[in-house]
Design a protein around this motif. Sequence first.
Motif, PDB file in Angstrom:
ATOM      1  N   LYS A  28      34.787  38.494  57.414  1.00 38.98           N
ATOM      2  CA  LYS A  28      36.128  38.272  56.882  1.00 38.98           C
ATOM      3  C   LYS A  28      36.637  39.503  56.125  1.00 38.98           C
ATOM      4  O   LYS A  28      37.822  39.638  55.888  1.00 38.98           O
ATOM      5  CB  LYS A  28      36.137  37.058  55.953  1.00 38.98           C
ATOM      6  CG  LYS A  28      35.909  35.750  56.678  1.00 38.98           C
ATOM      7  CD  LYS A  28      35.852  34.580  55.706  1.00 38.98           C
ATOM      8  CE  LYS A  28      35.645  33.263  56.390  1.00 38.98           C
ATOM      9  NZ  LYS A  28      34.377  33.071  57.013  1.00 38.98           N
ATOM     10  N   ASN A  29      35.723  40.369  55.751  1.00 39.57           N
ATOM     11  CA  ASN A  29      36.087  41.519  54.918  1.00 39.57           C
ATOM     12  C   ASN A  29      35.641  42.825  55.561  1.00 39.57           C
ATOM     13  O   ASN A  29      34.725  42.852  56.374  1.00 39.57           O
ATOM     14  CB  ASN A  29      35.432  41.397  53.541  1.00 39.57           C
ATOM     15  CG  ASN A  29      35.873  40.144  52.825  1.00 39.57           C
ATOM     16  OD1 ASN A  29      37.054  39.901  52.686  1.00 39.57           O
ATOM     17  ND2 ASN A  29      34.926  39.340  52.393  1.00 39.57           N
ATOM     18  N   TYR A  30      36.300  43.887  55.145  1.00 36.46           N
ATOM     19  CA  TYR A  30      35.896  45.226  55.572  1.00 36.46           C
ATOM     20  C   TYR A  30      36.174  46.208  54.440  1.00 36.46           C
ATOM     21  O   TYR A  30      37.006  45.962  53.579  1.00 36.46           O
ATOM     22  CB  TYR A  30      36.606  45.648  56.869  1.00 36.46           C
ATOM     23  CG  TYR A  30      38.109  45.744  56.756  1.00 36.46           C
ATOM     24  CD1 TYR A  30      38.728  46.933  56.381  1.00 36.46           C
ATOM     25  CD2 TYR A  30      38.912  44.642  57.008  1.00 36.46           C
ATOM     26  CE1 TYR A  30      40.099  47.017  56.273  1.00 36.46           C
ATOM     27  CE2 TYR A  30      40.295  44.723  56.898  1.00 36.46           C
ATOM     28  CZ  TYR A  30      40.879  45.917  56.543  1.00 36.46           C
ATOM     29  OH  TYR A  30      42.242  45.995  56.425  1.00 36.46           O
ATOM     30  N   THR A  31      35.435  47.302  54.452  1.00 29.95           N
ATOM     31  CA  THR A  31      35.592  48.357  53.460  1.00 29.95           C
ATOM     32  C   THR A  31      35.752  49.686  54.185  1.00 29.95           C
ATOM     33  O   THR A  31      34.992  49.992  55.111  1.00 29.95           O
ATOM     34  CB  THR A  31      34.357  48.423  52.534  1.00 29.95           C
ATOM     35  OG1 THR A  31      34.263  47.181  51.829  1.00 29.95           O
ATOM     36  CG2 THR A  31      34.465  49.563  51.542  1.00 29.95           C
ATOM     37  N   ALA A 123      44.548  43.387  48.889  1.00 31.47           N
ATOM     38  CA  ALA A 123      43.450  44.337  49.063  1.00 31.47           C
ATOM     39  C   ALA A 123      43.157  44.938  47.692  1.00 31.47           C
ATOM     40  O   ALA A 123      43.949  44.813  46.764  1.00 31.47           O
ATOM     41  CB  ALA A 123      43.843  45.428  50.054  1.00 31.47           C
ATOM     42  N   ASN A 144      39.182  48.014  50.111  1.00 29.13           N
ATOM     43  CA  ASN A 144      38.559  46.754  50.528  1.00 29.13           C
ATOM     44  C   ASN A 144      39.643  45.755  50.911  1.00 29.13           C
ATOM     45  O   ASN A 144      40.570  45.530  50.135  1.00 29.13           O
ATOM     46  CB  ASN A 144      37.745  46.134  49.384  1.00 29.13           C
ATOM     47  CG  ASN A 144      36.705  47.078  48.853  1.00 29.13           C
ATOM     48  OD1 ASN A 144      35.814  47.498  49.566  1.00 29.13           O
ATOM     49  ND2 ASN A 144      36.834  47.432  47.584  1.00 29.13           N
ATOM     50  N   SER A 145      39.498  45.151  52.068  1.00 30.20           N
ATOM     51  CA  SER A 145      40.460  44.142  52.480  1.00 30.20           C
ATOM     52  C   SER A 145      39.785  43.152  53.409  1.00 30.20           C
ATOM     53  O   SER A 145      38.567  43.177  53.573  1.00 30.20           O
ATOM     54  CB  SER A 145      41.670  44.793  53.165  1.00 30.20           C
ATOM     55  OG  SER A 145      42.702  43.832  53.345  1.00 30.20           O
ATOM     56  N   GLY A 146      40.562  42.321  54.028  1.00 32.40           N
ATOM     57  CA  GLY A 146      40.007  41.340  54.940  1.00 32.40           C
ATOM     58  C   GLY A 146      41.046  40.371  55.427  1.00 32.40           C
ATOM     59  O   GLY A 146      42.240  40.501  55.135  1.00 32.40           O
ATOM     60  N   ASN A 148      41.457  36.027  56.120  1.00 35.79           N
ATOM     61  CA  ASN A 148      40.899  34.692  55.980  1.00 35.79           C
ATOM     62  C   ASN A 148      40.773  34.010  57.342  1.00 35.79           C
ATOM     63  O   ASN A 148      41.430  34.397  58.305  1.00 35.79           O
ATOM     64  CB  ASN A 148      41.769  33.840  55.051  1.00 35.79           C
ATOM     65  CG  ASN A 148      41.734  34.339  53.628  1.00 35.79           C
ATOM     66  OD1 ASN A 148      40.713  34.833  53.162  1.00 35.79           O
ATOM     67  ND2 ASN A 148      42.843  34.229  52.925  1.00 35.79           N
ATOM     68  N   ASN A 152      40.601  35.999  60.770  1.00 39.34           N
ATOM     69  CA  ASN A 152      39.521  36.981  60.813  1.00 39.34           C
ATOM     70  C   ASN A 152      38.976  37.164  62.231  1.00 39.34           C
ATOM     71  O   ASN A 152      38.293  38.143  62.512  1.00 39.34           O
ATOM     72  CB  ASN A 152      38.403  36.605  59.847  1.00 39.34           C
ATOM     73  CG  ASN A 152      37.679  35.331  60.241  1.00 39.34           C
ATOM     74  OD1 ASN A 152      38.296  34.315  60.533  1.00 39.34           O
ATOM     75  ND2 ASN A 152      36.364  35.390  60.236  1.00 39.34           N
TER      76      ASN A 152
END
Length: 181
Positions: A28-31, A123, A144-146, A148, A152
Amino acid sequence: MKMIAIKILVVLIAIISVALVIAMFSRKNYTLKRETVVNRPRQEVFDFIKLNKNQKKYSKWLNFDPATKIEFKGAHDGTPGSILCFESRDQKTGKGEWEIKKVVDGSRVDFELRFLAPFVFTANGYFELQTVSSNQTNVKWVYNSGMNWPMNFMLLFLDMEKLVGKDLGESLNNIKTTLEK
């Protein structure tokens, strides 16, 4: 004819159901991280980066549309609670707010980026500065974001390194270019 329509509907429901289940177990998240060395002393780089008013000089997103409306509110610029509000007709910029959340004097600025249109999400990230030499500073920008669930699912197919990372790198390069003039 009615039977074909029912079969098509069942297949579509099955495909959507599988996608939703896959999304439940997908990230669900990425950096994203970018860094560069700026040929200026750390304090000079820090004094530039911490001010929201300087973003128009380096943010690729704020420069997609020269008519982007920018407003400042909240605390004194460069301090926690300082907010840059932006609004553009360009979909890549959209409407949102960039708020400084934490400032560690001379070394780090934490932020929260709230997009309000055309997509709504939040973010966060930070700039971190390290002295390389008396006239060189390493600037690291972490984002950092993502998305839901169930959105996703798109992260399986979108290369955020290329989509957002490229613009992040260009913005960081704009900081370097601006400060080294």
